[in-house]
Design a protein around this motif. Structure first.
Motif, PDB file in Angstrom:
ATOM      1  N   ARG B 190     -18.473 -18.261   3.576  1.00  0.00           N
ATOM      2  CA  ARG B 190     -18.163 -19.567   2.662  1.00  0.00           C
ATOM      3  C   ARG B 190     -16.808 -19.661   2.421  1.00  0.00           C
ATOM      4  O   ARG B 190     -15.870 -18.627   1.942  1.00  0.00           O
ATOM      5  N   THR B 215     -20.928 -12.348   2.747  1.00  0.00           N
ATOM      6  CA  THR B 215     -22.118 -11.335   2.171  1.00  0.00           C
ATOM      7  C   THR B 215     -22.331 -10.643   3.338  1.00  0.00           C
ATOM      8  O   THR B 215     -22.359 -10.955   4.299  1.00  0.00           O
ATOM      9  N   ILE B 221     -20.669  -7.526  -0.769  1.00  0.00           N
ATOM     10  CA  ILE B 221     -19.900  -8.872  -0.656  1.00  0.00           C
ATOM     11  C   ILE B 221     -18.559  -8.475  -0.654  1.00  0.00           C
ATOM     12  O   ILE B 221     -18.090  -7.626  -1.039  1.00  0.00           O
TER      13      ILE B 221
ATOM     14  N   ARG C 190     -19.587 -22.486  -6.109  1.00  0.00           N
ATOM     15  CA  ARG C 190     -20.331 -21.635  -5.083  1.00  0.00           C
ATOM     16  C   ARG C 190     -20.392 -20.262  -5.715  1.00  0.00           C
ATOM     17  O   ARG C 190     -19.613 -19.531  -6.154  1.00  0.00           O
ATOM     18  N   ALA C 191     -21.838 -19.874  -5.419  1.00  0.00           N
ATOM     19  CA  ALA C 191     -22.007 -18.478  -6.007  1.00  0.00           C
ATOM     20  C   ALA C 191     -22.740 -17.508  -4.919  1.00  0.00           C
ATOM     21  O   ALA C 191     -23.721 -18.361  -4.099  1.00  0.00           O
ATOM     22  N   VAL C 192     -22.397 -16.333  -4.706  1.00  0.00           N
ATOM     23  CA  VAL C 192     -23.040 -15.259  -4.026  1.00  0.00           C
ATOM     24  C   VAL C 192     -23.374 -14.308  -4.857  1.00  0.00           C
ATOM     25  O   VAL C 192     -22.774 -13.882  -5.936  1.00  0.00           O
ATOM     26  N   GLY C 193     -24.389 -13.487  -4.628  1.00  0.00           N
ATOM     27  CA  GLY C 193     -24.603 -12.670  -5.292  1.00  0.00           C
ATOM     28  C   GLY C 193     -25.844 -11.517  -4.858  1.00  0.00           C
ATOM     29  O   GLY C 193     -26.443 -11.722  -3.777  1.00  0.00           O
ATOM     30  N   VAL C 211     -19.974 -13.403  -7.084  1.00  0.00           N
ATOM     31  CA  VAL C 211     -18.757 -13.847  -6.984  1.00  0.00           C
ATOM     32  C   VAL C 211     -18.981 -15.296  -6.876  1.00  0.00           C
ATOM     33  O   VAL C 211     -19.779 -15.651  -6.272  1.00  0.00           O
ATOM     34  N   THR C 213     -16.977 -19.001  -6.575  1.00  0.00           N
ATOM     35  CA  THR C 213     -15.672 -19.788  -6.429  1.00  0.00           C
ATOM     36  C   THR C 213     -15.911 -21.099  -6.898  1.00  0.00           C
ATOM     37  O   THR C 213     -16.996 -21.847  -6.848  1.00  0.00           O
ATOM     38  N   THR C 215     -13.703 -25.034  -7.391  1.00  0.00           N
ATOM     39  CA  THR C 215     -12.625 -25.789  -6.971  1.00  0.00           C
ATOM     40  C   THR C 215     -12.425 -27.002  -8.050  1.00  0.00           C
ATOM     41  O   THR C 215     -13.280 -27.271  -8.753  1.00  0.00           O
ATOM     42  N   ILE C 221      -7.864 -23.518  -7.587  1.00  0.00           N
ATOM     43  CA  ILE C 221      -9.212 -22.751  -7.324  1.00  0.00           C
ATOM     44  C   ILE C 221      -9.427 -21.734  -8.164  1.00  0.00           C
ATOM     45  O   ILE C 221      -8.100 -20.936  -8.440  1.00  0.00           O
ATOM     46  N   VAL C 223     -11.691 -17.836  -9.027  1.00  0.00           N
ATOM     47  CA  VAL C 223     -12.818 -16.863  -8.502  1.00  0.00           C
ATOM     48  C   VAL C 223     -13.030 -15.999  -9.472  1.00  0.00           C
ATOM     49  O   VAL C 223     -12.226 -15.486 -10.319  1.00  0.00           O
ATOM     50  N   GLY C 323     -28.101 -21.128  -1.987  1.00  0.00           N
ATOM     51  CA  GLY C 323     -27.067 -21.080  -0.891  1.00  0.00           C
ATOM     52  C   GLY C 323     -26.170 -22.251  -0.723  1.00  0.00           C
ATOM     53  O   GLY C 323     -25.339 -22.068   0.276  1.00  0.00           O
ATOM     54  N   GLN C 324     -26.180 -23.232  -1.599  1.00  0.00           N
ATOM     55  CA  GLN C 324     -25.321 -24.478  -1.435  1.00  0.00           C
ATOM     56  C   GLN C 324     -24.321 -24.403  -2.230  1.00  0.00           C
ATOM     57  O   GLN C 324     -24.535 -23.784  -3.535  1.00  0.00           O
ATOM     58  N   ALA C 325     -23.230 -25.194  -2.085  1.00  0.00           N
ATOM     59  CA  ALA C 325     -22.277 -25.551  -3.335  1.00  0.00           C
ATOM     60  C   ALA C 325     -22.943 -26.597  -4.133  1.00  0.00           C
ATOM     61  O   ALA C 325     -23.903 -27.528  -3.591  1.00  0.00           O
TER      62      ALA C 325
END
Lengths: 330, 330, 330, 330
Positions: B190, B215, B221, C190-193, C211, C213, C215, C221, C223, C323-325
């Motif tokens: 991403r 990921t 990550i 946007r998130a990942v985990g 994490v 991010t 905008t 930006i 994080v 999984g999307q912004a």
């Protein structure tokens, strides 16, 4: 619960009042001060009585006194308070005269009452951690100790004149720290000094910048550096070289912010004010006194410790004045 | 002794020439450059011949070539050099086109000649130490990787326009570093970015500030932060959180001087120029190439590694353009 | 003098009680808790009455309440307290439900009584210093913000299950910090985990490593990195790249001792416990609340701030799940 | 182009050979050594002739000689080389005998040929930066200088016996650094020392741990601390307190990696080997010599500088032996 009378309501007395009041095992009963207004103000803040020193000493319900008065009254108050059956915590130094301090020791010995001298730096968390690491053998056997103590700015010359001089007034903390860390007294003391910060200090017979080297019977060496002026803050550091490594206690900084620009990478300065730097130390010092007084254990800093530091200050003063090394082994 | 032809006598070619000449197991035989004057100058400094690229490739006495030409010639020169039987060290990236890079891999595979891609940062002493500590299990299992790469100042927009974009031109180093440290390829990429440093860069279709998150199949990550401008210097840091601790590689500073004044405590800035920062890395990179070429051991960074990083750069570019996560697991 | 009722006598309630009692302009009048024993213990320590929450809210002599109860009661108590005419300081989060929090805002708006949400980190001396330096333009215009928040160890899975998830429970502090520093709300999240620290946490539907991010409309930006486990201590850092430099707020260390041996140069770890780390922040937070309540100035952290952070947590949760912004610009 | 003969092909001679060869304005023509094999090896590495010292001195095409032989030959070779019309860079010390060194100065004065003494630390980038900051008034006027020089491990006792003692062999660098930084000679020297690291060193009549304090006519003070053993590496630091701040030059570390675990926060150690620490200094020293020799400018470190440091070493030795301060003001 330790019932405490506070003698002296000045700047350092106020610090102690907070710790006496904040400690779960002590309570501040009364305060005295030659300046009535100071005592009244402190009494109002902490909700304690304002009395005369005599009244406090004569009150059998008071267990302990904290002496935070001017230096010239310390010995006399220690004697009077122990004679009155109080446990005593007295600010350093015991006295500006080594003779008088020794007489005080003799006078109080018979009372059997415990006396602690307020060498607060022993209770600084970082210094205490350093000493613990040394005692645990983490850097082997001590060989070379360096103490750096720089004040942010010199006191008024009027204070200098009654202070007993830099070695007795300022470096006495470092002499005690050396004793605390080395676990022994030195055999020789050499001092050099100058009044390069302020010639008025020199005109008053004192120095504002000084270095003392001390040797020990087993070959260890200690160096103490003092300056009355470090414009960037209160600079208080310890460095100890041992056979298996180096221990350093560095300065506490005002905050943890770091700024990187074209001008360089800028960190915060050391804390500027000694009370800010040593606030946790004063609290821990009081805690240690309360424990010893209530539990009947030995005082962690004794009147003898105070006299030992004073003797070293006297030797350093003598060395500076004569240009000769002074034998303190006897 | 490895006899080496150098293709490209520009800034980076000059760095490599010093290392080729300074290495006890390699010798610089010849140099070529489209700018005759550059080749002549380098040849004079190092006492080597100036020839055409064709001549160098056709000379059977030359064992290896170092490709330090412009990016658009990399793939073709790798193919020509391996076909000519040379060992190859080629500067990154393999190509701006992933398709073209893959074709290059196919073409060179049959030659059997080793190709190394110049990801110099793998050879930086501190980064290599960090990787060694990770591999040794000193912080347990890796969980979260952060790479920070900030250039001191953006390149001219004219360069930006032919660079392939920040993800291919600048962040490709970080993609390779992630692969190097994680020992695996990510499954999703991403990217976010903007042209907040210089709108002209945005007008040219590129970004100057970007963050990529990746990921991994096992839950790890990675985050990469890039900026084209950090006015205080070349900011190159790694941070890896593991199950048993944290590893950080911090910046190299210009010197070790610290100045404490009323304005704060000022340390030196990070080194400003990438060649200064990575000079030891370039020397170690060349040493590794020489060893592999002479001893017949596998190249420490392969053409496949170059293609993997390029694929991640392509995915990041795509993610930035579409606003969507890109699946790179296939 | 602000007369205060404390709702909740648990761990965080006890911290607040110390600050309420220690502040010269506030006094702790009464405490309530669903666990009678907790309230009794706190009441005894601080010499205040133990009452029911209803009693406290109905007592017209009480000016303010501090809500330190479980999260599910926050909104209701804010509504009841403001309706009863109290100034309110409520621990974060306002609610786990964004809808419910918004309803609370609507309900309290009409009361005209001030509500402050306890985002204590805004009052951390180092973070506040960083923000001040940013506001003063010391590093130019903000471009890229990084927040690192690692807990020393994960809470029990039983807690995780009722926590609302990492984004609402833990990262909400970082969302507020981003709002505090950036002075604006983001436009995309946007998130990942993953649950790489403890699979049980994943089985409970949550992540332990993440994490995010974000905008901003003007190209900035941010994080945020979170982990539930950093074995070396409570890792709380901020890093902000601006057009003219970098600001970093680093960790507070347990002490200043450095030990150099053959094994390396060892410094103290970050403080391990969040209360130790943020104790000065809690005191400053209370000071700020008292000033605003007594002086009638705006609350430094509002209910709207609490809702903004919650909305970002909700968006991050949604982004992680899909999984999307997520567009949060509306 | 400066044509150079190298006298001495030992460890330090090899370092100089690399710098002579690597400098664009100097070329290594010939080398001599009492050990033929050492000279042959160095000659082969650098492609220079191996000759006798006499041959080198008699060759009129050789412009300069670098003297890297054993200490007892320094004075004689300086005299012979200047008499033969060579520019000379000679390793420290000039001689172990102050008398002999002074005679050397007299002998060479008439030749008019420039002589530089190899106090390499003056050319260390960090130390030079510190001096530049001091000269620029960045910390006001110097008041208190502290030099820390600890070797990682003591040399063999066989070396100690012919070394001239710690003050002449090791601390001489610090005496020169004091002169370099203070821009003046001290008026008194006081030394204490012991053989606490290794009693064998004491049995050989030397010390392994020493502290020297020096006073200056204007009130400034300098302290030098030396130890033959710091197990964590080569510890080389400077600290200078001025009227407006503090300057410190800290150690160079092996790398920039920091590891945080439950055991603490571990950084790299100082570089262990003096050649690694001072490699850039040796290169800069040679560069300075070449410039002065070719351009006819004054040598940056003179024979007089070498003698001044030696005189301070002699005074320190005397002070240690007698226990008295030594007046060096004459």
């Amino acid at each position: 619960m330790l019932k405490v009378g506070l003698l002296g309501a000045g700047r350092i007395g106020q610090v102690h009042a907070v710790n006496i009041a904040g400690n779960a095992r002590s309570t501040l009963v009364a305060v005295s001060d030659v300046f009535e207004a100071s005592a009244q103000s402190l009494g109002a803040t902490h909700g304690c009585e304002v009395r005369s020193t005599e009244d406090i000493l004569n009150d059998p319900s008071i267990d302990a006194v904290l002496i935070a008065t001017s230096t010239d009254t310390h010995s006399g108050l220690i004697e009077a308070a122990t004679a009155a059956g109080k446990a005593v915590l007295c600010e350093k130094p015991v006295d500006l005269s080594l003779e008088r301090a020794k007489a005080c020791l003799d006078a109080t010995a018979s009372s059997g009452k415990p006396v602690m001298i307020g060498f607060n730096r022993r209770f600084d968390p970082s210094f205490a951690t350093l000493r613990g690491a040394l005692a645990a053998g983490e850097v082997g056997k001590a060989e070379l100790l360096s103490l750096t103590s720089f004040d942010p700015a010199p006191p008024p010359v009027s204070y200098i004149k009654v202070s007993g001089g830099l070695f007795r007034d300022m470096m006495i903390h470092d002499f005690d720290m050396a004793n605390f860390l080395m676990g022994d007294r030195p055999v020789t003391v050499r001092a050099v000094g100058s009044s390069i910060v302020d010639p008025e200090i020199g005109a008053a017979g004192d120095v504002d910048t000084a270095v003392v080297t001390m040797t020990y019977a087993d070959g260890r060496i200690a160096v103490i550096k003092n300056s009355r002026r470090a414009v960037y803050g209160y600079d208080q550091r310890i460095e100890l070289l041992g056979s298996e490594g180096l221990l350093q206690a560095q300065n506490m900084l005002e905050n943890t912010v770091v700024k990187s620009t074209t001008a360089g990478v800028v960190s915060a300065k050391p804390t500027y004010f000694f009370l800010e730097r040593y606030m946790p130390a004063y609290a821990a010092e009081w805690e240690a006194f309360v424990s010893a007084a209530l539990d009947g254990t030995p005082m962690p800093v004794t009147l003898e410790d105070g006299i030992a530091a004073l003797a070293m200050a006297e030797a350093a003063t003598h060395s500076f004045q004569t240009g000769q090394a002074v034998d303190v082994s006897l």
